[in-house]
Scaffold this motif. Structure first.
Motif, short mmCIF file in Angstrom:
data_model
loop_
_atom_site.label_atom_id
_atom_site.label_comp_id
_atom_site.label_asym_id
_atom_site.label_seq_id
_atom_site.Cartn_x
_atom_site.Cartn_y
_atom_site.Cartn_z
N GLY A 66 -49.76 -22.08 -30.85
CA GLY A 66 -48.66 -23.01 -30.64
C GLY A 66 -49.06 -24.11 -29.68
O GLY A 66 -48.84 -25.29 -29.94
N ASN A 67 -49.72 -23.75 -28.58
CA ASN A 67 -50.32 -24.72 -27.67
C ASN A 67 -51.37 -24.01 -26.82
O ASN A 67 -51.33 -22.79 -26.64
N TRP A 68 -52.30 -24.80 -26.31
CA TRP A 68 -53.42 -24.20 -25.59
C TRP A 68 -53.06 -23.83 -24.16
O TRP A 68 -53.81 -23.12 -23.49
N ASP A 69 -51.94 -24.31 -23.66
CA ASP A 69 -51.46 -23.95 -22.33
C ASP A 69 -52.58 -24.15 -21.30
O ASP A 69 -53.06 -25.26 -21.12
N THR A 70 -53.04 -23.08 -20.66
CA THR A 70 -54.07 -23.21 -19.61
C THR A 70 -55.46 -22.77 -20.10
O THR A 70 -56.40 -22.73 -19.29
N LEU A 71 -55.58 -22.43 -21.36
CA LEU A 71 -56.88 -21.97 -21.87
C LEU A 71 -57.88 -23.12 -21.89
O LEU A 71 -57.58 -24.19 -22.42
N VAL A 72 -59.04 -22.92 -21.30
CA VAL A 72 -60.08 -23.95 -21.27
C VAL A 72 -61.44 -23.34 -21.56
O VAL A 72 -61.66 -22.14 -21.37
N LEU A 73 -62.36 -24.22 -21.98
CA LEU A 73 -63.73 -23.81 -22.21
C LEU A 73 -64.51 -23.93 -20.91
O LEU A 73 -64.29 -24.84 -20.10
N GLY A 74 -65.46 -23.01 -20.72
CA GLY A 74 -66.35 -23.06 -19.56
C GLY A 74 -67.80 -23.05 -20.00
O GLY A 74 -68.12 -22.67 -21.14
N ASP A 75 -68.70 -23.49 -19.12
CA ASP A 75 -70.12 -23.48 -19.43
C ASP A 75 -70.58 -22.07 -19.74
O ASP A 75 -70.08 -21.08 -19.19
N GLY A 76 -71.58 -21.99 -20.61
CA GLY A 76 -72.16 -20.69 -20.93
C GLY A 76 -73.01 -20.17 -19.79
O GLY A 76 -73.42 -20.93 -18.89
N ASP A 77 -73.28 -18.91 -19.82
CA ASP A 77 -74.12 -18.31 -18.78
C ASP A 77 -75.57 -18.74 -18.95
O ASP A 77 -76.06 -18.94 -20.06
N GLY A 78 -76.26 -18.86 -17.82
CA GLY A 78 -77.69 -19.19 -17.86
C GLY A 78 -77.93 -20.54 -18.51
O GLY A 78 -77.43 -21.57 -18.08
N ASP A 79 -78.73 -20.53 -19.58
CA ASP A 79 -79.07 -21.75 -20.30
C ASP A 79 -78.13 -22.00 -21.47
O ASP A 79 -78.50 -22.66 -22.44
N GLY A 80 -76.92 -21.46 -21.37
CA GLY A 80 -75.96 -21.62 -22.46
C GLY A 80 -75.46 -23.04 -22.59
O GLY A 80 -75.97 -23.98 -21.97
N GLY A 81 -74.42 -23.23 -23.38
CA GLY A 81 -73.89 -24.56 -23.65
C GLY A 81 -73.11 -25.14 -22.50
O GLY A 81 -72.66 -24.43 -21.60
N LEU A 82 -72.96 -26.48 -22.54
CA LEU A 82 -72.14 -27.19 -21.57
C LEU A 82 -70.76 -27.42 -22.16
O LEU A 82 -70.62 -27.98 -23.26
N ALA A 83 -69.74 -27.01 -21.42
CA ALA A 83 -68.37 -27.16 -21.92
C ALA A 83 -68.03 -28.62 -22.21
O ALA A 83 -67.22 -28.92 -23.10
N ALA A 84 -68.66 -29.56 -21.50
CA ALA A 84 -68.36 -30.98 -21.69
C ALA A 84 -68.74 -31.47 -23.08
O ALA A 84 -68.28 -32.53 -23.52
N ASN A 85 -69.58 -30.71 -23.78
CA ASN A 85 -70.00 -31.10 -25.13
C ASN A 85 -69.10 -30.54 -26.22
O ASN A 85 -69.34 -30.80 -27.40
N TYR A 86 -68.09 -29.78 -25.82
CA TYR A 86 -67.27 -29.09 -26.81
C TYR A 86 -65.78 -29.30 -26.55
O TYR A 86 -65.36 -29.67 -25.45
N ALA A 87 -65.00 -29.06 -27.58
CA ALA A 87 -63.55 -29.17 -27.47
C ALA A 87 -62.91 -28.02 -28.23
O ALA A 87 -63.48 -27.47 -29.19
#
Length: 364
Positions: free
Chosen positions: A297-318
């Motif tokens: 219904g809505n994302w409310d407070t759910l957000v993406l965070g950077d991956g552990d170690g050499d994982g992905g950057l949250a800034a590159n994803y939505a």
């Protein structure tokens, strides 16, 4: 006179008539003028007209002819603009200091297109026609010809590239991600090959950094040879936009719409090899009930965070659109417990229509 006249001197002034006009340099303008004689005297051995001669005047004229000019033209190289017009500069010599003289002219390249020999841009002829002289003193001068020819180049015009694509973990850009603009009406071009962007990341990508593997192709009145490509912010801006992740959620009915990170389990997928992300916060399902829950219904407070170690950057994803995330609410399992004491009158069956039962909600 019968005597030595070497000592006889005739003095006076000869001037054009009073209708004379002068140029800005103070010289007589072109034309024919009647001469005017004045104050002539005859002296002989220092004596003024000792023999009593009368001096008679006859009318004379003076003609001032136009002065020839030498004109040398030069033409400037310019970028392709779809027409033949050329910019030329005349170098005029022979003008008397102080006079005002200029020229007007038309000038055209032999072709509106860039000319090549063995892959290199070469000169082409520029034809010049003098259409007139300008300046207050121009009538005092002449030119021997009105037609001239010089050489100059039409250079390729820089075509503008622009575009964007979703983050994919690389700096490679394919031609289908780009739009090419000529800046000239009715001229378009096609594009093949690939390029690189200055950064693979969303926050840092601004422009193409290498376009050498891109090739322009003719299309709809546009000739590829009239254009070139340059990799810089002004000529080839490019953006990397956030890539949407994939998510699904599942929970057991609890009468609430809230979904925390655990309800998404391991469903979070970036679609980029080797890049993972984390989730924090709470989202809301569109409905709390099993039969009606379909998506977010809505994302409310759910957000993406950077991956552990050499994982992905949250800034590159939505996060994806709410309606694109499947949410499943599973039925809550009830535990049934029979009553402590049950009796019945024998009726030849094993069942009881009045069997008392209680419901126990585990973990509610």
């Amino acid at each position: 006179m019968g005597e030595d006249t070497s000592a006889t001197i005739l003095r006076g002034t000869i001037e054009p008539s009073l209708n004379t006009t002068l140029s800005n340099s103070g010289n007589y303008n072109v034309g024919t003028y009647t001469l005017r004689y004045d104050n002539f005297t005859l002296t002989y051995k220092g004596l003024s007209n000792p023999y009593g001669y009368n001096i008679a005047y006859s009318t004379g004229t003076r003609t001032v002819d136009p002065k020839p000019l030498t004109v040398i033209y030069s033409a400037s190289d310019r970028n392709y603009n779809g027409n033949k017009q050329a910019a030329v500069t005349p170098q005029i010599s022979g003008v008397v200091t102080g006079d005002l003289v200029g020229l007007t002219q038309t000038a055209e390249f032999a072709s509106e297109n860039v000319q090549y020999v063995n892959g290199s841009v070469v000169d082409q002829a520029v034809s010049i026609s003098i259409t007139g002289k300008t300046g207050a003193d121009s009538g005092n001068y002449s030119i021997s010809t009105n037609e001239y020819s010089v050489l100059a180049k039409i250079l390729p015009k820089t075509a503008t590239l622009s575009g964007s694509r979703a983050y994919d973990g690389t700096d490679i850009i394919v031609s289908s991600d780009l739009t090419v603009s000529t800046g000239i009406a009715d001229e378009t071009l096609q594009l093949t090959g690939s390029a690189t962007v200055n950064s693979k990341d969303v926050n840092d990508a601004t422009h193409l950094s290498d376009v050498n593997s891109l090739t322009l192709q003719n299309s709809n009145n546009g000739l590829a040879g009239n254009y070139t490509l340059i990799a810089d912010v002004g000529s080839s801006p490019f953006l990397i936009v956030k890539k949407k992740v994939q998510l699904t959620a599942e929970k057991v009915y609890d009468g609430k719409r809230s979904l925390d990170a655990a309800h998404f389990g391991n469903s979070l997928k970036t679609g980029v090899d080797g890049e993972t992300l984390t989730l924090t916060g709470v989202a809301q399902a569109n409905n709390a009930h099993v039969i009606n829950a379909k998506n977010i219904g809505n994302w409310d407070t759910l957000v993406l965070g950077d991956g552990d170690g050499d994982g992905g950057l949250a800034a590159n994803y939505a996060l994806p659109a709410e309606g694109d995330v499947i949410v499943s609410v599973l039925p809550f399992e009830l535990t049934l417990e029979p009553g402590s004491s049950v009796t019945k009158v024998y009726d030849g069956t094993n069942g009881s229509a009045n069997l008392p039962m209680s419901f126990k909600l585990e973990n509610w």
